[in-house]
Each structure stands twice: as structure tokens, then as C-alpha cells.
Design an enzyme around this catalytic site. Structure first.
Site, PDB file in Angstrom:
ATOM      1  CG  ASP A   1      -4.256   5.570  -4.255  1.00  0.00           C
ATOM      2  OD1 ASP A   1      -4.912   6.433  -3.666  1.00  0.00           O
ATOM      3  OD2 ASP A   1      -3.147   5.777  -4.783  1.00  0.00           O
TER       4      ASP A   1
ATOM      5  CE  LYS B   1      -2.689  11.552  -1.643  1.00  0.00           C
ATOM      6  NZ  LYS B   1      -2.432  10.911  -2.942  1.00  0.00           N
TER       7      LYS B   1
ATOM      8  CD  GLN C   1      -0.177  11.759  -5.772  1.00  0.00           C
ATOM      9  OE1 GLN C   1      -0.319  11.167  -4.701  1.00  0.00           O
ATOM     10  NE2 GLN C   1      -1.172  12.436  -6.336  1.00  0.00           N
TER      11      GLN C   1
HETATM   12  N1  GUN Z   1      -3.360  11.576  -8.485  1.00  0.00           N
HETATM   13  C1  GUN Z   1      -4.499  12.282  -8.361  1.00  0.00           C
HETATM   14  N2  GUN Z   1      -5.299  11.723  -7.438  1.00  0.00           N
HETATM   15  C2  GUN Z   1      -4.649  10.641  -6.963  1.00  0.00           C
HETATM   16  C3  GUN Z   1      -4.950   9.650  -5.983  1.00  0.00           C
HETATM   17  O1  GUN Z   1      -6.018   9.642  -5.350  1.00  0.00           O
HETATM   18  N3  GUN Z   1      -4.011   8.688  -5.789  1.00  0.00           N
HETATM   19  C4  GUN Z   1      -2.857   8.658  -6.482  1.00  0.00           C
HETATM   20  N4  GUN Z   1      -2.000   7.664  -6.233  1.00  0.00           N
HETATM   21  N5  GUN Z   1      -2.544   9.550  -7.404  1.00  0.00           N
HETATM   22  C5  GUN Z   1      -3.434  10.544  -7.626  1.00  0.00           C
END
Ligand code: GUN
Length: 297
Positions: A120, A53, A97
């Protein structure tokens, strides 16, 4: 002959589009979009996602900040950190996350993020808006899948779609978005899960299958109709002696045997994964432009 849906190439095209938009935005006096990510602990997969990211943010000209916190952090301390970022006018989007350590209530943390910074799309306000078709942040993976369908001009209207997996992040929102009265909706959707008794028969009649249950190579050729579109959301990391990292990624689809039956199929890696990150970037850009939550600063 099947056509591979190339998420990596599509995501590169979209990143170029976003980068150009950022240049124009800044030229016109707008601010540089800023995404913050909170990473708790040292989970290998989470470290990989957050690093990816960060790289993507820098590619499109965003500012990104990663806040690393130890596993031992208390829920209260984490909530305080979220509040601090909520109040920081320089930060447009915040992701925490997942998964979080067991002693922290994930839902509480998700609900602490301001909906207008929840890029998200996990906050109940954004989920609720999505369900009733109001503008809001749509969870990144379903948004990325819709974008792939759009860019490959795969029609969903009137099609029979089977979504396997009912997670809050993928399966549930995907099933809602595909059934909505929109150009890339209007499908007849069946949401299958671990208690679906006749899964094989249900899948075998589907025009489009979204496999999002998180079980490596679950979907086999006998479950897929000739000419179906198959979207693979799975990413299971398994040990491998053949790769430099010592890991390889497996999807939820047994690709080699399913692909020959498909009209379109996504690979793993290089399918849905890169599109998820692109949706996150898109949401962050929207957050910085305050286009969804108008007038909120
Ligand atoms: N863990 C696995 N996929 C994601 C996601 O799309 N966002 C976040 N914040 N955590 C994750």
C-alpha cells in the site's frame, strides 16, 4: 470536446501486461506473487474493495489470501497477525484494509507491516523514500493517477497543478510526486484543503486539478479553467433506487457541468478506482521479485 480518461480500459490493459509477466516469471522459476489482505469487521465499502482486490489478483494469476477478523479483535491480536504474515516467506505483500475500528491505532498497525511487504506504500519508510525520490512502494492511488497521465501522454512538466485534499493516502503523496524532478513531475503544485480561503480562484487558474477531498460533487464548473485536465479521486457511496445494489458512486467532481470545459477528465466509476487496484498489483509483483528491497527475503 473533452476526452474521457478511461481508467477501466487502461487497467484491463495493464492487468494483461502483469498477467503476462507472471507467466514469464513462473516459467523462469520465479514464485507466484501472493497478496494478503486483512479485513477487520464488516464495513460495506471495505468488503467491496477487498472483494475487488481478490478478483483482480486472480485475473493476473496471483495468489490472494483474505484474513477476516471481527470488530472485537484487540490491537494486540491484530499486531500479532501482522507479525505472523511478516514472517511468512510465502506472502509477498500485505495490506490492512482501512478504516479500522476506533479502538485500534491505525498508525501503529501500518508501522507494524514490514516496509518490504507494505504494498500500500503507507509505512513511514516507504513514504520517506517517496519524498526523497528513492525506490520504494508508492501509495496505490497516486501511482495509478501518474500511470493514467503517462498512458494518456498528458504533460505535467511546467504545468500548474492543484491538488485538493491533504490525506496521507492521496493528496500529500500526489502533491510531492507531481512536483518531483521526473518526467511526470516537474509541475508547480498547490496543495489546497479545508482552510484554503480562495479555493475557487486557485482552482480556476490550474492546468491540472486532482480532486481528492472526499466531498461528493464538490468541484463545479466555475472552479475550472477552459481546457483543464481534471482527475476525480472521490468515491462517495450514496443510496440510489435506480441501481440493483441500492447504491451509486459519486465523485468529487460535478461531472456533467465540469466535463464540457475540460481537455481530459476521469469518470466515477471507471476512472481512478480501477487504476488504484492495478498499482497494488504492480507493487505486489515488485515485492515478489524483490526489486525494490533487493536481497531481503
Ligand atoms: N481504504 C481506502 N483505501 C484504501 C487503500 O488504498 N488501502 C487500504 N489498505 N485501505 C484503504
Amino acid at each position: 470536446m473533452f476526452q474521457l480518461i478511461d481508467g477501466k480500459a487502461t487497467s484491463t490493459t495493464i492487468k494483461d501486461e502483469i498477467a503476462e509477466e507472471v507467466i514469464q516469471l513462473v516459467k523462469n522459476g520465479g514464485k507466484v506473487p501472493h497478496l494478503a489482505a486483512i479485513l477487520v469487521g464488516h464495513d460495506g465499502a471495505s468488503e467491496t474493495y477487498v472483494a475487488s482486490k481478490e478478483r483482480s489478483c486472480s485475473k493476473v494469476g496471483f495468489i490472494s489470501t483474505v484474513i477476516r477478523l471481527e470488530d472485537s479483535i484487540t490491537e494486540t491480536e491484530l499486531l500479532e497477525k501482522v507479525n505472523e504474515i511478516n514472517k511468512d516467506p510465502d506472502i509477498d505483500g500485505l495490506i490492512v484494509q482501512l478504516p479500522l475500528p476506533k479502538h485500534i491505532n491505525e498508525q501503529k498497525v501500518i508501522e507494524a507491516i514490514l516496509p518490504e511487504k507494505d504494498v500500500d506504500g503507507f509505512h513511514p519508510v516507504n513514504v520517506g523514500k517517496m519524498v526523497i525520490g528513492l525506490p520504494g512502494f508508492i501509495s496505490a492511488t497516486p501511482a495509478g493517477i501518474l500511470e493514467l497521465l503517462k498512458r494518456y501522454r498528458i504533460k505535467t512538466s511546467g504545468k500548474s497543478c492543484v491538488v485538493i485534499g491533504r490525506s496521507n493516502i492521496v493528496g500529500k503523496p500526489m502533491s510531492i510526486l507531481l512536483s518531483q524532478k521526473t518526467e511526470f513531475g516537474n509541475a508547480t503544485v498547490t496543495l489546497c484543503h479545508s482552510r484554503t480561503p480562495n479555493l475557487k480562484e486557485v482552482c480556476a487558474q490550474a492546468d491540472i486539478i486532482i480532486a481528492a477531498l472526499g466531498k461528493a460533487e464538490f468541484l463545479t464548473a466555475d472552479m475550472v479553467k477552459e481546457g483543464a485536465v481534471v482527475i476525480d479521486v472521490g468515491i462517495t457511496r450514496v443510496k440510489s433506487e435506480k441501481t440493483k445494489s441500492g447504491w451509486k458512486l459519486l465523485g468529487d467532481v460535478k461531472f456533467d457541468e465540469v466535463a464540457p470545459k475540460c481537455s481530459y477528465i476521469t469518470p466515477v466509476p471507471g476512472g481512478v478506482g480501477p487504476m488504484t487496484i492495478v498499482s497494488l498489483l504492480r507493487n505486489t509483483l515488485l515485492a515478489s521479485k524483490k526489486e525494490i528491497y533487493k536481497g531481503i527475503s
